[in-house]
Design a protein around this motif. Structure first.
Motif, PDB file in Angstrom:
ATOM      1  N   GLN A  88      31.419   0.834  34.075  1.00 11.58           N
ATOM      2  CA  GLN A  88      32.062   0.548  32.800  1.00 11.58           C
ATOM      3  C   GLN A  88      32.191   1.827  31.974  1.00 11.58           C
ATOM      4  N   LEU A  89      33.383   2.110  31.491  1.00  9.35           N
ATOM      5  CA  LEU A  89      33.611   3.247  30.605  1.00  9.35           C
ATOM      6  C   LEU A  89      33.613   2.712  29.179  1.00  9.35           C
ATOM      7  N   VAL A  90      32.477   2.872  28.498  1.00  6.56           N
ATOM      8  CA  VAL A  90      32.271   2.298  27.174  1.00  6.56           C
ATOM      9  C   VAL A  90      32.107   3.438  26.174  1.00  6.56           C
ATOM     10  N   ALA A  91      32.770   3.313  25.015  1.00  5.18           N
ATOM     11  CA  ALA A  91      32.650   4.336  23.976  1.00  5.18           C
ATOM     12  C   ALA A  91      31.188   4.487  23.585  1.00  5.18           C
ATOM     13  N   TYR A  92      30.730   5.724  23.581  1.00  4.84           N
ATOM     14  CA  TYR A  92      29.342   6.042  23.260  1.00  4.84           C
ATOM     15  C   TYR A  92      29.211   6.431  21.792  1.00  4.84           C
ATOM     16  N   SER A  93      30.108   7.269  21.327  1.00 11.73           N
ATOM     17  CA  SER A  93      30.150   7.663  19.919  1.00 11.73           C
ATOM     18  C   SER A  93      31.536   8.200  19.613  1.00 11.73           C
ATOM     19  N   ASP A  94      31.856   8.209  18.312  1.00  8.71           N
ATOM     20  CA  ASP A  94      33.172   8.714  17.939  1.00  8.71           C
ATOM     21  C   ASP A  94      33.268   8.930  16.443  1.00  8.71           C
ATOM     22  N   ASN A  95      34.370   9.501  16.047  1.00 12.54           N
ATOM     23  CA  ASN A  95      34.755   9.488  14.643  1.00 12.54           C
ATOM     24  C   ASN A  95      36.140   8.864  14.558  1.00 12.54           C
ATOM     25  N   ALA A  96      36.316   7.838  15.365  1.00 14.38           N
ATOM     26  CA  ALA A  96      37.489   6.970  15.338  1.00 14.38           C
ATOM     27  C   ALA A  96      38.792   7.723  15.569  1.00 14.38           C
ATOM     28  N   THR A  97      39.020   8.115  16.791  1.00 11.49           N
ATOM     29  CA  THR A  97      40.227   8.845  17.158  1.00 11.49           C
ATOM     30  C   THR A  97      41.481   8.149  16.664  1.00 11.49           C
ATOM     31  N   ASP A  98      41.520   6.842  16.732  1.00 15.45           N
ATOM     32  CA  ASP A  98      42.720   6.094  16.352  1.00 15.45           C
ATOM     33  C   ASP A  98      42.683   5.576  14.916  1.00 15.45           C
ATOM     34  N   ASN A  99      41.584   5.754  14.218  1.00 17.15           N
ATOM     35  CA  ASN A  99      41.453   5.278  12.846  1.00 17.15           C
ATOM     36  C   ASN A  99      41.473   6.484  11.912  1.00 17.15           C
ATOM     37  N   MET A 100      42.598   6.756  11.313  1.00 17.20           N
ATOM     38  CA  MET A 100      42.749   7.964  10.508  1.00 17.20           C
ATOM     39  C   MET A 100      41.983   7.905   9.186  1.00 17.20           C
ATOM     40  N   SER A 101      41.381   6.783   8.839  1.00 16.24           N
ATOM     41  CA  SER A 101      40.593   6.731   7.609  1.00 16.24           C
ATOM     42  C   SER A 101      39.153   7.192   7.836  1.00 16.24           C
ATOM     43  N   ALA A 102      38.744   7.376   9.087  1.00 14.47           N
ATOM     44  CA  ALA A 102      37.393   7.853   9.382  1.00 14.47           C
ATOM     45  C   ALA A 102      37.310   9.357   9.126  1.00 14.47           C
ATOM     46  N   TYR A 103      36.091   9.878   8.994  1.00 15.22           N
ATOM     47  CA  TYR A 103      35.900  11.301   8.707  1.00 15.22           C
ATOM     48  C   TYR A 103      36.345  12.169   9.890  1.00 15.22           C
ATOM     49  N   SER A 104      36.735  13.382   9.592  1.00 16.59           N
ATOM     50  CA  SER A 104      37.056  14.352  10.629  1.00 16.59           C
ATOM     51  C   SER A 104      35.885  15.302  10.788  1.00 16.59           C
ATOM     52  N   ALA A 105      35.486  15.546  12.015  1.00 18.46           N
ATOM     53  CA  ALA A 105      34.472  16.549  12.283  1.00 18.46           C
ATOM     54  C   ALA A 105      35.185  17.902  12.367  1.00 18.46           C
ATOM     55  N   TYR A 106      34.427  18.985  12.267  1.00 17.21           N
ATOM     56  CA  TYR A 106      35.056  20.288  12.407  1.00 17.21           C
ATOM     57  C   TYR A 106      34.062  21.315  12.941  1.00 17.21           C
ATOM     58  N   PHE A 107      34.603  22.416  13.401  1.00 16.58           N
ATOM     59  CA  PHE A 107      33.832  23.582  13.805  1.00 16.58           C
ATOM     60  C   PHE A 107      34.635  24.812  13.409  1.00 16.58           C
ATOM     61  N   ASN A 108      33.966  25.941  13.359  1.00 13.78           N
ATOM     62  CA  ASN A 108      34.657  27.204  13.154  1.00 13.78           C
ATOM     63  C   ASN A 108      34.838  27.816  14.537  1.00 13.78           C
ATOM     64  N   TYR A 109      36.079  27.931  14.956  1.00 14.38           N
ATOM     65  CA  TYR A 109      36.414  28.340  16.318  1.00 14.38           C
ATOM     66  C   TYR A 109      35.754  29.665  16.701  1.00 14.38           C
ATOM     67  N   ASP A 110      35.096  29.650  17.854  1.00 15.60           N
ATOM     68  CA  ASP A 110      34.494  30.840  18.465  1.00 15.60           C
ATOM     69  C   ASP A 110      33.487  31.553  17.565  1.00 15.60           C
ATOM     70  N   ASP A 111      32.858  30.826  16.651  1.00 10.90           N
ATOM     71  CA  ASP A 111      31.830  31.413  15.786  1.00 10.90           C
ATOM     72  C   ASP A 111      30.562  30.568  15.905  1.00 10.90           C
ATOM     73  N   PHE A 112      29.779  30.862  16.936  1.00 15.53           N
ATOM     74  CA  PHE A 112      28.587  30.073  17.223  1.00 15.53           C
ATOM     75  C   PHE A 112      27.374  30.497  16.417  1.00 15.53           C
ATOM     76  N   THR A 113      27.574  31.432  15.471  1.00 21.21           N
ATOM     77  CA  THR A 113      26.488  31.787  14.563  1.00 21.21           C
ATOM     78  C   THR A 113      26.325  30.720  13.493  1.00 21.21           C
ATOM     79  N   LEU A 114      27.333  29.879  13.315  1.00 23.77           N
ATOM     80  CA  LEU A 114      27.300  28.821  12.304  1.00 23.77           C
ATOM     81  C   LEU A 114      26.838  27.509  12.933  1.00 23.77           C
ATOM     82  N   PRO A 115      25.864  26.844  12.306  1.00 21.39           N
ATOM     83  CA  PRO A 115      25.393  25.559  12.844  1.00 21.39           C
ATOM     84  C   PRO A 115      26.501  24.528  13.006  1.00 21.39           C
ATOM     85  N   VAL A 116      27.507  24.534  12.118  1.00 24.85           N
ATOM     86  CA  VAL A 116      28.599  23.567  12.207  1.00 24.85           C
ATOM     87  C   VAL A 116      29.368  23.739  13.517  1.00 24.85           C
TER      88      VAL A 116
END
Length: 193
Positions: A112-140
């Motif tokens: 079974q392929l069951v959703a484990y976690s998400d920020n609602a790919t199809d629900n645009m009212s959910a929060y967006s996660a982010y990262f700073n590209y190629d900057d692994f010195t930042l915890p985000v």
């Protein structure tokens, strides 16, 4: 490149520490299980072991999974490539993303392929996660691991969309010791929506 090297040393240290806590299974056993689950999943798709020289990917639901790192820890199926020539991510650029992820080890055990976690790919009212590209010195950025950023080495940012298979070493930092691969459905954006 030094930041990526330090990041991977940190990952190895965390994984080794967490693995030593297990009473039942060795870290090597868990890596073997992860490899078996990943290989079983990929057997259902065409797999291409190299990035196209011109970086022009087949796209869509029938596109192959491309191996995007030499060790075979990350594979992507490109649904929408965006435009890398005019919209490439740059170092420290904030990149927002929406995702749903699926535990491939669980799929391998149950079928079974069951959703484990998400920020609602199809629900645009959910929060967006982010990262700073190629900057692994930042915890985000480091908290998400290196794997989810790898498609942006080849794809444009805005509206690019992929299925991404990520083995544990390239996954979420605090989950590395569990040695579980995840399949992500990810869409990338320049701003939070």
């Amino acid at each position: 490149m030094k930041r990526k090297h330090l990041f991977f040393l940190l990952i190895l240290a965390v994984a080794t520490t967490l693995a030593s806590c297990s009473n039942n299974e060795s870290y090597a056993d868990r890596l073997n299980n992860e490899r078996n689950a990943t290989n079983a999943f990929l057997r259902n798709y065409r797999v291409i072991n190299d990035i196209p020289e011109d970086s022009v990917f087949e796209t869509g639901d029938n596109a192959p999974f491309y191996r995007i790192d030499p060790e075979g820890n990350v594979y992507m199926q490109v649904l929408n490539a965006g435009n890398h020539k005019t919209d490439a991510a740059t170092t420290s650029m904030p990149v927002y993303f929406r995702y749903t992820r699926y535990n491939i080890q669980q799929w391998y055990s149950t079928g079974q392929l069951v959703a484990y976690s998400d920020n609602a790919t199809d629900n645009m009212s959910a929060y967006s996660a982010y990262f700073n590209y190629d900057d692994f010195t930042l915890p985000v950025s480091s908290q998400w691991g290196y794997g989810i950023q790898m498609p942006l080495d080849y794809l444009g940012v805005e509206d690019s969309e992929v299925w991404l298979l990520v083995k544990s070493q390239y996954g979420i930092l605090n989950e590395i010791g569990y040695v579980q691969p995840f399949l992500y459905h990810i869409r990338y954006f320049h701003s939070m929506i």
